[in-house]
Scaffold this active site. Sequence first.
Site, PDB file in Angstrom:
ATOM      1  N   ASP A   1      28.723  54.394 -24.347  1.00  0.00           N
ATOM      2  CA  ASP A   1      28.695  54.664 -25.584  1.00  0.00           C
ATOM      3  C   ASP A   1      27.982  53.456 -26.652  1.00  0.00           C
ATOM      4  O   ASP A   1      26.967  53.418 -27.452  1.00  0.00           O
ATOM      5  CB  ASP A   1      30.029  54.794 -26.252  1.00  0.00           C
ATOM      6  CG  ASP A   1      30.093  54.903 -27.808  1.00  0.00           C
ATOM      7  OD1 ASP A   1      29.557  55.657 -28.232  1.00  0.00           O
ATOM      8  OD2 ASP A   1      30.641  54.001 -28.332  1.00  0.00           O
ATOM      9  N   HIS A   2      28.095  52.223 -25.795  1.00  0.00           N
ATOM     10  CA  HIS A   2      27.362  50.944 -26.396  1.00  0.00           C
ATOM     11  C   HIS A   2      25.879  50.785 -26.122  1.00  0.00           C
ATOM     12  O   HIS A   2      25.331  49.837 -26.502  1.00  0.00           O
ATOM     13  CB  HIS A   2      28.302  49.776 -25.906  1.00  0.00           C
ATOM     14  CG  HIS A   2      29.608  49.785 -26.429  1.00  0.00           C
ATOM     15  ND1 HIS A   2      30.467  48.626 -26.005  1.00  0.00           N
ATOM     16  CD2 HIS A   2      30.422  50.835 -27.257  1.00  0.00           C
ATOM     17  CE1 HIS A   2      32.017  48.815 -26.734  1.00  0.00           C
ATOM     18  NE2 HIS A   2      31.607  49.927 -27.376  1.00  0.00           N
ATOM     19  N   ASP A   3      25.669  51.668 -25.142  1.00  0.00           N
ATOM     20  CA  ASP A   3      24.135  51.774 -24.802  1.00  0.00           C
ATOM     21  C   ASP A   3      23.411  52.734 -25.918  1.00  0.00           C
ATOM     22  O   ASP A   3      22.124  52.643 -26.375  1.00  0.00           O
ATOM     23  CB  ASP A   3      24.023  52.334 -23.455  1.00  0.00           C
ATOM     24  CG  ASP A   3      22.280  52.171 -22.880  1.00  0.00           C
ATOM     25  OD1 ASP A   3      21.758  51.432 -23.641  1.00  0.00           O
ATOM     26  OD2 ASP A   3      22.021  52.570 -21.875  1.00  0.00           O
TER      27      ASP A   3
END
Length: 762
Positions: free
Chosen positions: A251-253
């Site tokens: 998700d943080h990518d």
Amino acid sequence: MGASRLDYDWDVSPPTIASSFLTATFIVGFRLADGSVVSIVIANVVAHLMLFRLKRTMKHPGRKRRRLRGEPLEARQLMAADFGGYRHNIYDAEDVNDDGRVSAIDALLIINAMTNEISRDENMFTDVNGDDRRSALDALRVINRIERGDGFPVDTDADEELNPPLPETPSEVRSIDGTGNNPNDHFWGSVGQRLIRMAPAAYSDGISKLAGADRPSAREVSNVLSAMNTSQVLNDRGLSAFVYVWGQFIDHDLGLSESDEHGEAIDIAVPEGDLWFDPTGSGEAVIPMRRTPIAEGTGTSIDNPAQQFNQITAFIDGSMVYGSDAATAEGLRTFVGGRMAISDDGLLPLDESGMVIAGDVRASENVGLTAIQTLFVREHNRLADEIFATDPEAADEEIYQRARLVVTSLIQSITYNEFLPALLGEHAIAAYQGYDASVNPGIANEFSTAAFRLGHSTLRDQVGFMSNDGRESQDEMDLKDAFFHASMLEETGIDSLLKFDASVQAQEVDLVVVDSLRNFLFGPPGAGGLDLIAMNIQRGRDHGLSDYNATREAYGLSRVESFGQITSDVELQQKLASLYGNVDNIDLWVGLMAEDHQRDASVGELTGKVIADQFQRARDGDRFFYQSVLTDSEIESIERSTLADLIERNTSVEGLQENVFFMQVELRGRVILASSIPPTTMPGDLREDEIRGVPGVAIELIGASGELVDSTVSDRYGNYRFRALDETGDYQVRLSDSSDAIDVLVAHGAERIRGLDFIVLA
């Protein structure tokens, strides 16, 4: 159905002569069903499968596998829980006869079931690929597993490692900020692009005011729907904690839409007398929150409603490791030998406030996330050192970009080949057909603000540490104490955390959420705090997300007409009705989490659609996706390198299950009548027809602390089994009201321990 399609969909790669034989075999099998023909088919298949066995190569040559004791088919057929021949065996789909090994017998049983409609064994797991039918594809999947070399349990002391390839310097390097990926639109997928809306904006004024003006407070919704009033409900498909660790990591990518500390306040009203946030009954308590900034030039009229934007790249490009802007990327590098900055003890460097310095600003949110961030920096540096060793003249930039390409490819492969099939099921995303310049990879508001926040539901309330034997290496800590505590890794390291994530089950994907996320206090009750679930709901209103039903329509699904069409849980139906009144007013996140799950998936219908759409566009619209830029041999090597391999390459962790996204353990045995055993014979040496099982005997599974984990009763053949283990470690299996007990150590998340037999007098 052509052979090339089968090869692509199911990774069939036997010798050419065997491939052509297999296609012909199944055609014969479908056309003729009399016993003589079936016998000929079976004989030929066995011969070819034995050829496959001789030519196989181990998928994980360095990983030891415990040899399992086979059981006669008769002992397996009538296990109490095995009803329905089409049922998909989530514990080991290719093990059709459930005997603890994948062999030619399993393929033959499927063929026999297809060609002999009358004598089907309805207790066999013959739906291997989970498509609700028996077909040649089920048998092919079994055969492929045997041919890959992981169908026969073997013991090996091989030290060979399965490492990803070292590709040459790419002719074109992916930009850090995502620009230039698409040849027609320079900015698609890059930093700062507006979030895509699949459904129309639903602001209460049509322009920018919060959606859901007539809905209850987000905290009230959270209190009614998400309070954990009973014990934790574990994932019914055995997903491990890695499903939320990797989900947050990826998700943080993909996306970041942080609120502005100086933005407009949208505080969440707390119901009067709330036990956590308003224990004095003041009626004035709020959960502080501010709006997400909107894209410049939007929010001016009904025809131009407010739109949010993505602050990082939309591609799966390892931006959480490498950054999404040049300054961040440069700050993470040493500029020596292509390496990234890391401490002498293999941890990420810390800034002055004790937070890790990483490619994403959220890397310190919890220690599990920090651990996997650290893992991929270690992998980058390991690759950089290997590249330098093979080419000492290579420049720093060349080494860095080659290592970055491999790391990004590994992240993509693990996401599409392990994580998404575990979460969504095997067939949720269409097969890759190559890069498509017409596909916009941009992040959908419905995905980032609602659907992919499902991970909040799956977290356990504790974070643990485990050694390689599957036992706790130190006491668990509360999840709330693991937030923004990256410096703790200086004491614990990352190894025991990663082993823990593979060794425990996640919570179910539903509306119920642990207290550490829902009642996160800054002090004693009433001193202030956060409710992540209320904030999810409020953020959806902040972004003007359409309601659940309107979003279904936008994704091509039919609208629901009753709460019963969303969930079969009658109590939940009533709660939804009391909060929202009708099915056309449900907050999107709530509706998604309330959905009954699809078969062989851990999400509901619309949730699966939203997530699959986003990941398919992120793949198809990425010109640098690994299957587009690597050679065939490099692709094969990348795809054979699982997350388990990557962990074992870069830590002291050993003996992980092959797929760390599942934690599925089984203990099995039999209650045997003593008088049926000849005096000089051991039970393991007996034929099945020589011994008698004892039905109706109560057996208990006891945990390490003496607690009752599960209980069962032996079936009419004396067989019993336990599958309710939610973590590895020490257990005891015992007969109820008896001193007879067997101690068991579960060392990894795919243990199948059999032969836990009890001998009784009567």
